[in-house]
Design a protein around this motif. Structure first.
Motif, mmCIF file in Angstrom:
data_model
loop_
_atom_site.group_PDB
_atom_site.id
_atom_site.type_symbol
_atom_site.label_atom_id
_atom_site.label_comp_id
_atom_site.label_asym_id
_atom_site.label_seq_id
_atom_site.Cartn_x
_atom_site.Cartn_y
_atom_site.Cartn_z
ATOM 1 N N SER A 134 -10.341 -1.610 -15.488
ATOM 2 C CA SER A 134 -9.486 -1.333 -14.338
ATOM 3 C C SER A 134 -8.910 -2.617 -13.781
ATOM 4 C CB SER A 134 -10.269 -0.605 -13.235
ATOM 5 O OG SER A 134 -11.226 -1.470 -12.647
ATOM 6 N N LEU A 135 -7.778 -2.472 -13.096
ATOM 7 C CA LEU A 135 -7.193 -3.532 -12.286
ATOM 8 C C LEU A 135 -7.435 -3.193 -10.822
ATOM 9 C CD1 LEU A 135 -3.718 -4.059 -14.009
ATOM 10 C CD2 LEU A 135 -5.766 -5.405 -14.334
ATOM 11 N N ARG A 136 -7.753 -4.209 -10.023
ATOM 12 C CA ARG A 136 -7.964 -4.000 -8.596
ATOM 13 C C ARG A 136 -7.000 -4.868 -7.806
ATOM 14 N NH1 ARG A 136 -12.596 -0.691 -7.684
ATOM 15 N NH2 ARG A 136 -11.706 -0.717 -5.576
ATOM 16 N N LEU A 137 -6.540 -4.318 -6.689
ATOM 17 C CA LEU A 137 -5.693 -5.060 -5.766
ATOM 18 C C LEU A 137 -6.533 -5.436 -4.558
ATOM 19 C CD1 LEU A 137 -2.854 -6.116 -5.078
ATOM 20 C CD2 LEU A 137 -2.433 -3.947 -3.907
ATOM 21 N N LEU A 138 -6.622 -6.741 -4.287
ATOM 22 C CA LEU A 138 -7.392 -7.260 -3.166
ATOM 23 C C LEU A 138 -6.443 -7.790 -2.107
ATOM 24 C CD1 LEU A 138 -10.008 -9.301 -5.235
ATOM 25 C CD2 LEU A 138 -10.171 -6.937 -4.498
ATOM 26 N N CYS A 139 -6.846 -7.666 -0.844
ATOM 27 C CA CYS A 139 -6.034 -8.134 0.264
ATOM 28 C C CYS A 139 -6.871 -9.054 1.146
ATOM 29 C CB CYS A 139 -5.495 -6.966 1.074
ATOM 30 S SG CYS A 139 -4.521 -7.471 2.515
ATOM 31 N N ILE A 140 -6.394 -10.292 1.342
ATOM 32 C CA ILE A 140 -7.031 -11.232 2.253
ATOM 33 C C ILE A 140 -6.248 -11.212 3.561
ATOM 34 C CG2 ILE A 140 -7.665 -13.643 2.648
ATOM 35 C CD1 ILE A 140 -7.760 -14.012 -0.378
ATOM 36 N N ASN A 141 -6.909 -10.819 4.630
ATOM 37 C CA ASN A 141 -6.285 -10.822 5.950
ATOM 38 C C ASN A 141 -6.429 -12.211 6.556
ATOM 39 O OD1 ASN A 141 -6.239 -10.437 9.032
ATOM 40 N ND2 ASN A 141 -5.457 -8.477 8.254
ATOM 41 N N VAL A 142 -5.305 -12.880 6.796
ATOM 42 C CA VAL A 142 -5.319 -14.270 7.250
ATOM 43 C C VAL A 142 -5.853 -14.374 8.682
ATOM 44 C CG1 VAL A 142 -3.884 -16.310 7.649
ATOM 45 C CG2 VAL A 142 -3.413 -14.824 5.694
ATOM 46 N N ASP A 143 -5.574 -13.385 9.505
ATOM 47 C CA ASP A 143 -6.009 -13.446 10.901
ATOM 48 C C ASP A 143 -7.525 -13.297 11.029
ATOM 49 O OD1 ASP A 143 -3.397 -13.793 11.747
ATOM 50 O OD2 ASP A 143 -3.063 -11.631 11.940
ATOM 51 N N SER A 144 -8.090 -12.324 10.311
ATOM 52 C CA SER A 144 -9.532 -12.063 10.426
ATOM 53 C C SER A 144 -10.363 -12.781 9.376
ATOM 54 C CB SER A 144 -9.791 -10.559 10.331
ATOM 55 O OG SER A 144 -9.363 -10.056 9.070
ATOM 56 N N ASP A 145 -9.715 -13.453 8.413
ATOM 57 C CA ASP A 145 -10.421 -14.151 7.331
ATOM 58 C C ASP A 145 -11.370 -13.207 6.587
ATOM 59 O OD1 ASP A 145 -9.147 -16.550 7.738
ATOM 60 O OD2 ASP A 145 -10.697 -17.350 9.058
ATOM 61 N N THR A 146 -10.886 -12.020 6.274
ATOM 62 C CA THR A 146 -11.687 -11.054 5.526
ATOM 63 C C THR A 146 -10.924 -10.618 4.286
ATOM 64 O OG1 THR A 146 -10.769 -9.215 6.820
ATOM 65 C CG2 THR A 146 -12.860 -10.186 7.580
ATOM 66 N N ILE A 147 -11.648 -10.077 3.336
ATOM 67 C CA ILE A 147 -11.046 -9.575 2.101
ATOM 68 C C ILE A 147 -11.451 -8.119 1.930
ATOM 69 C CG2 ILE A 147 -12.966 -10.422 0.683
ATOM 70 C CD1 ILE A 147 -10.905 -10.864 -1.567
ATOM 71 N N SER A 148 -10.516 -7.296 1.477
ATOM 72 C CA SER A 148 -10.782 -5.879 1.268
ATOM 73 C C SER A 148 -10.129 -5.424 -0.029
ATOM 74 C CB SER A 148 -10.258 -5.038 2.445
ATOM 75 O OG SER A 148 -8.869 -5.244 2.615
ATOM 76 N N ALA A 149 -10.713 -4.390 -0.625
ATOM 77 C CA ALA A 149 -10.171 -3.810 -1.857
ATOM 78 C C ALA A 149 -9.175 -2.724 -1.501
ATOM 79 C CB ALA A 149 -11.299 -3.244 -2.708
ATOM 80 N N TYR A 150 -7.955 -2.839 -2.009
ATOM 81 C CA TYR A 150 -6.917 -1.868 -1.683
ATOM 82 C C TYR A 150 -6.934 -0.676 -2.628
ATOM 83 C CZ TYR A 150 -4.104 -3.396 2.277
ATOM 84 O OH TYR A 150 -3.653 -3.647 3.535
ATOM 85 N N GLN A 151 -6.673 -0.897 -3.891
ATOM 86 C CA GLN A 151 -6.604 0.228 -4.809
ATOM 87 C C GLN A 151 -7.067 -0.165 -6.199
ATOM 88 O OE1 GLN A 151 -2.006 0.248 -4.716
ATOM 89 N NE2 GLN A 151 -2.500 1.403 -6.554
ATOM 90 N N ARG A 152 -7.484 0.859 -6.934
ATOM 91 C CA ARG A 152 -7.968 0.681 -8.301
ATOM 92 C C ARG A 152 -7.009 1.372 -9.252
ATOM 93 N NH1 ARG A 152 -10.794 4.182 -11.570
ATOM 94 N NH2 ARG A 152 -11.959 3.236 -13.284
ATOM 95 N N THR A 153 -6.636 0.658 -10.319
ATOM 96 C CA THR A 153 -5.753 1.215 -11.338
ATOM 97 C C THR A 153 -6.462 1.167 -12.680
ATOM 98 O OG1 THR A 153 -3.808 0.407 -10.145
ATOM 99 C CG2 THR A 153 -3.506 1.043 -12.448
#
Length: 907
Positions: free
Chosen positions: A455-474
């Protein structure tokens, strides 16, 4: 000439006349003595006297007969009917025969069947001009497909016979005449392949699939070399006895550098004997004699060679004069170095077996940052990425052997590396294999990752909160993803499937498949161009202590130069769809959000001239999807609530500008305790129930945009109506179930307080938001309600309901909703036999302040219903089979979906 399914051959005469006009008449009919229904046939012969029929029936029998042997009827006489005996009845398969092909040059016959096989037969005749004495000898059987084989064909290449088959499993197979499988390749993106044709001039297969795609595949390399590779094995010259290359990489397309099992660093030049096919590696040249440490990590990038071992790191750079310049050679850690990553040409990340991790940068190669990794059995990294945001924040993203993805903040002034956030086991226990920066925004950074989980995963780093979250799986059809390259605007994944190295892209599917033995080995690649600007992939790997180099076309050149007819609609039936209209100052468009039996939610944009362009896919479901609700929460953001098999409810957020999807929740219905309002009777709840329909009530507590709750109502196949209560952050507050008594099929909410349901009993029932049933029931149908739509007019508090059912009728009711929650029926009517089959789609629409409805069903007719006059009329016929529903957008476009999609512009 025409052959019917009942073994009747018709000779048809077509005549043109200026006086009487053109005419067509049957001049003779000939039937076989065997009257079994034929599932396929092959007509062979150049004249009526030599005509031979090869046919296959449902019993797996091969039938051969000659229809017009000895019959010389004149075209002037009336139609003559004859019957002939079979020449041969041969048991061939354990199932229906789907295709037959005969080639008289090789006297070779092939048959394919739903027993997943192709069978080769040798046809023996007494003379070449007579079929009177016929004998079939089976040569071999081939099993390469995992589903029904719909078509097989014999092809001739330079006097050698090959066979090609296509199947329901979306693969094509190429066989030798002895049933040796030469190539198995997926070519229709997961859809069923119905048929294909072969162009011998260009060695190209043209295939058609169940989704309407016409695609081309060049098989020149396979049929001309009788193998699926285009390269050779490398000879080991200039090495000591029992010495072999242990690790090797490309420095560029013509230079290979390696290190032997005796720790000698060597290099060689790669020469092309025939630019399109084979390579030859020259003699090995010694760069460095026996090293004092064993090489554990060997990496190359931009002509920089990194050699790692116990405590020690050696860096060399190759220049154009053939000289390797030593950049660094010294101890740098306390243990064995297990990983080395090029962050760029001057930044490197190193980690050892004790968990010591260093970020080294600059020409002096001094350690700039010390990174603290979690303690575990194998505490080293698998991939790393250094990112600098637009507001000058610097991040380090790494993945380790525990499967964790860890985000750090780099402070270049103080030299500190601060831990921020962790995502656990995103790609399984082995971690990610690569990170790729996809987009840098002011407030968000998007990163793509892959691993050994297919699978491919899309990750998002939020610059304001300095956190990372997984968006979607392909999910991708590459089990072991190693690299992603972007080449000429195409993304290619490099990795391994079982024992094959593969290259895959969304646009061209698999373009390279090379047998190598699997992913646990040293390998490397380079991409080159020849004089015709053809792109080639060079692959090297070590197998059985031998270095092998392969060369194969990266692009399917015929597919690129041929006009491809391809759509990206569902590969299985589409069960549910919703239309979102975008109307703002920037753009105006219709967005289709659909889901189906392929377990995929697709986001598709309607382009000019009614062309559909896929924007995104969501792969969060493990079974087919029946329920879908789209809720717009912001001008450019919608929430997608979806449900399907295995009691799975998923929630995702879609950005209508970037078309990125964030997976918010995957929830499995699990009734753990009883509620005082539910009626269980003696029915046992099935936790594996299927969600058939859903709707959502959004509540704004204290009338705040931030303080919201969601009540998700679910129709379930186990006879329960369920409500799942979510907070604004999608945490489950409660789950309530009500025993309905039959399988629920339809649900709608209105007035932000009431719920309308329908099931297989044909009745319409009402509930409030607390799951309390209201004392009103409408008997709309005698059996299941397959389609329902409602319209609530808040001005006069009138609810309009229209339904379609198994009884081929459409029913309508209007109800007055009083302030105290009392419902009063105003009017009701039923249009019997509006359709000649099940009604599966209905929807209301207003024309000039008059309420109308459209309906459709399995008879593929579309009806327009005048609610005021209580009449229905057929307006058109659709080509979509197994219609599941229809949607009408604000621009009066009607979308009919099921096994495909069709768009009408209404009056």
């Amino acid at each position: 000439m025409l052959l019917t399914a009942h073994s009747v051959v018709l000779r048809i005469l077509y005549e043109e006349s200026k006086d009487r006009g053109n005419s067509c008449r049957i001049i003779s009919m000939c039937s076989s003595s065997d009257k079994s229904t034929l599932y396929c046939s092959h007509i062979h012969g150049r004249s009526f006297d030599d005509l031979v029929i090869f046919a296959g029936n449902a019993f797996g029998e091969l039938l051969i007969w000659q229809p017009f042997k000895g019959n010389s009827s004149s075209h002037k006489i009336d139609c003559k009917t004859t019957q002939v005996e079979l020449m041969c009845r041969q048991p061939a398969h354990n199932g229906v025969i789907f295709s037959i092909d005969y080639n008289d040059e090789f006297d070779l016959l092939t048959t394919t069947s739903d027993d997943r096989s192709i069978r080769f037969w040798k046809v023996e005749r007494k003379t070449n001009h007579s079929w009177s004495e016929l004998k079939l000898n089976v040569l071999a059987s081939g099993y390469g497909h995992i589903a029904r084989v719909f078509k097989g064909k014999i092809i001739n290449c330079d006097g050698t016979a090959f066979a090609v088959t296509v199947s329901e499993d979306s693969h094509t197979c190429i066989w030798s005449s002895s049933a040796e499988l030469l190539l198995k390749k997926r070519i229709q993106f997961g859809a069923v392949i119905w048929n294909f044709e072969y162009d011998s001039e260009t060695n190209t297969l043209y295939s058609v699939g169940s989704t309407g795609n016409l695609l081309a595949l060049n098989i020149e390399n396979i049929i001309k070399s009788n193998t699926n590779t285009t390269s050779s094995m490398v000879a080991m010259s200039n090495l000591e006895p029992k010495e072999y290359v242990a690790k090797a990489k490309f420095i560029d397309h013509s230079i290979i550098v390696g290190i032997t099992n005796k720790n000698r660093l060597i290099y060689s030049f790669l020469h092309n004997n025939e630019p399109k096919f084979t390579q030859k590696v020259g003699s090995w040249q010694i760069i460095d004699q026996h090293k004092a440490f064993k090489c554990t990590v060997f990496e190359v990038q931009d002509k920089i060679v990194a050699i790692c071992g116990y405590k020690r790191l050696t860096l060399l750079k190759y220049n154009s004069t053939g000289v390797f310049k030593k950049l660094f050679d010294d101890n740098i850690t306390d243990g064995v170095i297990r990983s080395f990553h090029f962050l760029d040409n001057n930044d490197f990340l190193i980690s050892d077996e004790d968990g010591k991790c260093l970020l080294i940068e600059g020409e002096d190669l001094k350690a700039r940052f010390y990174i603290s990794l979690p303690h575990c059995k194998e505490p080293w990294t698998t991939s790393a990425l250094r990112i600098k945001s637009k507001n000058s924040k610097e991040y380090l993203l790494i993945s380790n052997r525990m499967g964790n993805i860890i985000l750090f903040r780099l402070n270049c002034v103080s030299g500190e590396c601060n831990y921020l956030h962790t995502i656990r086991q995103l790609h399984g226990a082995l971690g990610a294999t690569f990170f790729r920066l996809q987009e840098l925004q002011n407030d968000n950074i998007f990163v793509q990752s892959a691993g050994h989980d297919g699978s491919l995963r899309l990750l998002c780093i939020n610059v304001d909160s300095d956190t990372i979250s997984a968006y979607q799986r392909t999910p991708v059809p590459v089990t072991w993803v190693e690299h992603l390259i972007v080449f000429e605007n195409y993304e290619f994944l490099l990795g391994f499937n079982d024992n094959h190295f593969v290259v895959w892209s969304q646009e061209h599917d698999f373009s390279v498949q090379i047998p190598c033995g699997g992913g646990h080995r040293c390998w490397h690649y380079s991409i080159i161009s020849d004089d015709n600007n053809t792109k080639w992939l060079q692959l090297l790997f070590i197998k059985n202590k031998q270095l092998r180099v392969y060369k194969q076309k990266l692009f399917n050149l015929t597919a690129l130069t041929t006009k491809q007819l391809r759509n990206q609609w569902h590969t299985r039936s589409c069960n549910i769809m919703s239309v979102v209209e975008i109307n703002n100052t920037e753009t105006s468009a219709s967005i289709l959000i659909s889901a189906g039996d392929d377990n995929v939610i697709k986001v598709t944009k309607l382009m000019p001239r009614n062309r559909l362009s896929q924007c995104a896919e969501l792969h969060s479901h493990i079974s087919n999807i029946r329920a879908l609700k789209v809720l717009q929460v912001k001008p450019n953001k919608v929430l997608i609530f979806s449900g399907g098999g295995r009691a799975q409810l998923c929630i995702a957020q879609l950005n209508l500008k970037s078309f990125r999807i964030q997976e918010l929740l995957s929830y499995t219905l699990n009734k753990t305790e009883r509620n005082k309002d539910e009626r269980l009777n003696s029915y046992k709840i099935n936790p594996e129930t299927r969600i058939m329909a859903c709707d959502v009530i959004k509540r704004n507590l204290n009338h705040s945009l931030e303080d919201v709750e969601y009540l998700v109502f679910l129709c379930c196949s186990d006879g329960f109506l369920r409500k799942v209560h979510f907070t604004g952050t999608f945490e489950v507050v409660a789950e309530v179930a009500f025993h309905y008594g039959c399988c629920l099929l339809q649900i709608r909410t209105f007035g932000n307080a009431y719920v309308v349901t329908a099931g297989t009993d044909g009745k319409i029932r009402f509930f409030n938001s607390n799951m309390s049933e209201l004392p009103i029931i409408l008997a709309h149908h005698g059996s299941g309600v397959n389609a329902m739509d409602i319209f609530y007019d808040s001005n006069d508090n009138c609810l309009h309901i229209i339904t379609g059912g198994d009884d081929q009728s459409v029913s309508y009711s209007s109800i007055l909703v009083q302030e105290n929650g009392v419902f009063q029926i105003k009017s009701k009517f039923e249009l019997e036999n509006v359709h000649s089959a099940q009604v599966t789609a209905v929807q209301f629409i207003f024309y000039h302040k008059t309420l109308y409805a459209y309906s459709s069903g399995l008879d593929q007719n579309i009806n327009k219903i005048n609610v005021q006059k209580q009449t229905a009329s057929i307006i058109c016929h659709t080509t979509i089979s197994d219609i599941k529903g229809l949607c009408i957008g604000s621009s009066k476009r009607c979308f009919i979906y099921g096994c495909g999609i069709q768009i009408f512009q209404l009056e």
